[in-house]
Design a protein around this motif. Structure first.
Motif, PDB file in Angstrom:
ATOM      1  N   UNK A 175      59.933  11.692  63.190  1.00  0.00           N
ATOM      2  CA  UNK A 175      59.316  13.018  63.199  1.00  0.00           C
ATOM      3  C   UNK A 175      59.389  13.605  61.795  1.00  0.00           C
ATOM      4  N   UNK A 176      58.414  14.460  61.474  1.00  0.00           N
ATOM      5  CA  UNK A 176      58.339  15.034  60.140  1.00  0.00           C
ATOM      6  C   UNK A 176      59.140  16.335  60.065  1.00  0.00           C
ATOM      7  N   UNK A 177      59.824  16.562  58.966  1.00  0.00           N
ATOM      8  CA  UNK A 177      60.469  17.862  58.776  1.00  0.00           C
ATOM      9  C   UNK A 177      59.442  18.926  58.449  1.00  0.00           C
ATOM     10  N   UNK A 178      59.788  20.171  58.679  1.00  0.00           N
ATOM     11  CA  UNK A 178      58.911  21.293  58.343  1.00  0.00           C
ATOM     12  C   UNK A 178      59.208  21.748  56.914  1.00  0.00           C
ATOM     13  N   UNK A 179      58.157  22.072  56.175  1.00  0.00           N
ATOM     14  CA  UNK A 179      58.316  22.575  54.812  1.00  0.00           C
ATOM     15  C   UNK A 179      57.957  24.055  54.759  1.00  0.00           C
ATOM     16  N   UNK A 180      58.776  24.820  54.111  1.00  0.00           N
ATOM     17  CA  UNK A 180      58.476  26.213  53.794  1.00  0.00           C
ATOM     18  C   UNK A 180      58.531  26.324  52.275  1.00  0.00           C
ATOM     19  N   UNK A 181      57.358  26.264  51.657  1.00  0.00           N
ATOM     20  CA  UNK A 181      57.249  26.180  50.200  1.00  0.00           C
ATOM     21  C   UNK A 181      58.032  24.956  49.710  1.00  0.00           C
ATOM     22  N   UNK A 182      59.039  25.167  48.851  1.00  0.00           N
ATOM     23  CA  UNK A 182      59.793  24.027  48.338  1.00  0.00           C
ATOM     24  C   UNK A 182      61.049  23.748  49.151  1.00  0.00           C
ATOM     25  N   UNK A 183      61.173  24.371  50.301  1.00  0.00           N
ATOM     26  CA  UNK A 183      62.337  24.173  51.165  1.00  0.00           C
ATOM     27  C   UNK A 183      61.950  23.276  52.339  1.00  0.00           C
ATOM     28  N   UNK A 184      62.793  22.266  52.602  1.00  0.00           N
ATOM     29  CA  UNK A 184      62.567  21.333  53.701  1.00  0.00           C
ATOM     30  C   UNK A 184      63.561  21.650  54.813  1.00  0.00           C
ATOM     31  N   UNK A 185      63.041  21.840  56.024  1.00  0.00           N
ATOM     32  CA  UNK A 185      63.889  22.148  57.174  1.00  0.00           C
ATOM     33  C   UNK A 185      64.107  20.870  57.977  1.00  0.00           C
ATOM     34  N   UNK A 186      65.331  20.374  58.072  1.00  0.00           N
ATOM     35  CA  UNK A 186      65.566  19.086  58.729  1.00  0.00           C
ATOM     36  C   UNK A 186      65.451  19.185  60.245  1.00  0.00           C
ATOM     37  N   UNK A 187      64.866  18.166  60.891  1.00  0.00           N
ATOM     38  CA  UNK A 187      64.863  18.130  62.359  1.00  0.00           C
ATOM     39  C   UNK A 187      66.289  18.058  62.894  1.00  0.00           C
ATOM     40  N   UNK A 188      66.453  18.435  64.146  1.00  0.00           N
ATOM     41  CA  UNK A 188      67.774  18.473  64.777  1.00  0.00           C
ATOM     42  C   UNK A 188      67.779  17.572  66.002  1.00  0.00           C
ATOM     43  N   UNK A 189      68.793  16.750  66.134  1.00  0.00           N
ATOM     44  CA  UNK A 189      68.975  15.901  67.309  1.00  0.00           C
ATOM     45  C   UNK A 189      70.438  15.925  67.713  1.00  0.00           C
ATOM     46  N   UNK A 190      70.702  16.202  68.985  1.00  0.00           N
ATOM     47  CA  UNK A 190      72.052  16.226  69.521  1.00  0.00           C
ATOM     48  C   UNK A 190      72.962  17.161  68.711  1.00  0.00           C
ATOM     49  N   UNK A 191      72.383  18.249  68.220  1.00  0.00           N
ATOM     50  CA  UNK A 191      73.147  19.224  67.463  1.00  0.00           C
ATOM     51  C   UNK A 191      73.371  18.865  66.017  1.00  0.00           C
ATOM     52  N   UNK A 192      72.736  17.792  65.523  1.00  0.00           N
ATOM     53  CA  UNK A 192      72.923  17.323  64.148  1.00  0.00           C
ATOM     54  C   UNK A 192      71.625  17.516  63.363  1.00  0.00           C
ATOM     55  N   UNK A 193      71.707  18.132  62.185  1.00  0.00           N
ATOM     56  CA  UNK A 193      70.548  18.291  61.305  1.00  0.00           C
ATOM     57  C   UNK A 193      70.409  17.019  60.470  1.00  0.00           C
ATOM     58  N   UNK A 194      69.213  16.422  60.511  1.00  0.00           N
ATOM     59  CA  UNK A 194      69.024  15.071  59.982  1.00  0.00           C
ATOM     60  C   UNK A 194      67.879  15.029  58.981  1.00  0.00           C
ATOM     61  N   UNK A 195      68.085  14.283  57.899  1.00  0.00           N
ATOM     62  CA  UNK A 195      67.001  14.014  56.954  1.00  0.00           C
ATOM     63  C   UNK A 195      67.058  12.542  56.581  1.00  0.00           C
ATOM     64  N   UNK A 196      65.886  11.929  56.441  1.00  0.00           N
ATOM     65  CA  UNK A 196      65.795  10.498  56.130  1.00  0.00           C
ATOM     66  C   UNK A 196      64.499  10.247  55.389  1.00  0.00           C
TER      67      UNK A 196
END
Length: 393
Positions: A175-196
């Motif tokens: 799944x893709x993270x959401x971008x707010x300008x130059x800020x990347x919001x990581x997806x969350x799974x099982x209470x963990x914020x994840x980036x890859x």
């Protein structure tokens, strides 16, 4: 005498207060705190209009936000009396939001020396030892203990964390993270914020699998990617940041030492003594960059067979050997945190994207990983030289 009918102004105030319970599912803060409520108006008939400002065009959480806003407002105004209008923030409003989220701090790496977040890098001497599976399960186990946990999949060439945590679509793509300008919001799974990096790789053809696309990058690009994950991804306030490192002692391990010299390192190995030499090297490199090895985890250890006897399919003693070698010459010995037995449930959880610590917590492997989480959570914090935001009056 009956109480007076609430005025439109009273109704607007009560609705706005109720909207404080609506949480943005990506930023995980109340929409009122994020200035996402553009306005609340009510008329004499008790009908209410709520203007909501989404962070970006095509916000993937728009349907959920609209539903939650309507439900919260109708708790005050009554069913059928609420109209929700969705708009999008202006560039100036988005900039104000990102500054608010960063707490007025300049863009940069918030997890370097001085951070109060515990940074734990999970490494191994070679691939195929189950390092990523253990890291994903460890992150979920720590989150289940009530800690705020982030996870960076730093294994750029062999990224697998999104699949292990179920952060994939129907095609198996991350799944893709959401971008707010130059800020990347990581997806969350099982209470963990994840980036890859897998979340940014595109399939070679429409409908294809991005996980099959090779990432062929050299050192400078790898360093830049890891640095960008630390500076551009907004994790918020974390208790623990885990990093799943690539196996070996290459570019990413060296970059980690430069960017996060304060990181604690957990070395993953397998039971066969022949693996000890290889696993030891990853711990030695971590020390050379100023990091501290805080434990060893032995994976694929002996399991109990149908007759009750232990089956050591991959031998025994490798974890203890690595811990003993890494303890030589150290003031504080390096412990063997756990021996995680071979487990069908652990393997199945990885294939299905549901970590065994969440799906089958009584499985022997899940209990062993929970033991690692408990040991790491209980370790005393070394706050020497770190700035504490405390004001003495």
């Amino acid at each position: 005498m009956p109480p007076p009918e609430p005025t439109p102004g009273d109704l607007e105030t009560r609705v706005r207060a109720s909207l404080g319970s609506v949480i943005d599912p990506e930023i995980r803060r109340p929409i009122t705190e994020l200035d996402m409520v553009g306005g609340v108006t009510a008329d004499d008939a008790g009908r209410v209009r709520v203007d909501v400002r989404l962070t970006i065009v095509g916000c993937p959480a728009s349907d959920r936000i609209e539903r939650d806003v309507r439900e919260a407002a109708e708790q005050v105004a009554g069913t059928g009396n609420v109209e929700v209008e969705l708009n999008v923030m202006t560039p100036e409003q988005r900039q104000a939001l990102t500054e608010r989220l960063r707490g007025g701090k300049a863009r940069g790496n918030p997890f370097g020396p001085g951070t109060l977040t515990r940074v734990i890098a999970v490494t191994s001497g070679k691939g195929g030892v189950g390092k990523s599976t253990l890291t994903a399960n460890l992150a979920v186990a720590l989150a289940a203990r009530g800690l705020a946990v982030g996870l960076i999949d730093a294994d750029v060439h062999g990224f697998s964390i999104p699949g292990l945590l179920g952060l994939v679509d129907e095609h198996g793509n991350a799944v893709k993270p959401t971008r707010v300008d130059d800020m990347i919001l990581p997806p969350v799974a099982h209470g963990v914020k994840v980036i890859s990096i897998g979340m940014f790789v595109e399939p070679a053809e429409p409908g294809g699998r991005a996980s099959s696309v090779a990432v062929a990058w050299r050192g400078p690009m790898l360093h830049r990617t890891l640095s960008q994950f630390l500076t551009d991804v907004w994790f918020g306030d974390l208790d623990v940041l885990l990093l799943d490192l690539p196996p070996g002692t290459g570019d990413v391990a060296i970059s980690l030492g430069q960017l996060l010299p304060n990181a604690e390192v957990v070395v993953v190995t397998t039971p066969q003594p022949a693996a000890a030499d290889v696993a030891e090297r990853s711990g030695v490199v971590a020390r050379q960059t100023g990091q501290r090895v805080v434990g060893v985890v032995e994976n694929m250890a002996a399991f109990e067979g149908a007759d009750g006897a232990l089956v050591d399919l991959f031998g025994a003693g490798g974890g203890e050997e690595v811990a003993a070698r890494l303890s030589e010459g150290q003031a504080e010995p390096v412990p063997l945190l756990a021996s995680v037995p071979l487990s069908v449930a652990l393997r199945r959880g990885g294939d299905e994207g549901v970590p065994v610590v969440a799906s089958e917590p009584d499985d022997p492997a899940a209990r062993a990983i929970e033991g690692v989480a408990a040991a790491l959570a209980a370790r005393p914090r070394d706050l020497q030289g770190r700035r504490l935001d405390v004001t003495v009056r």
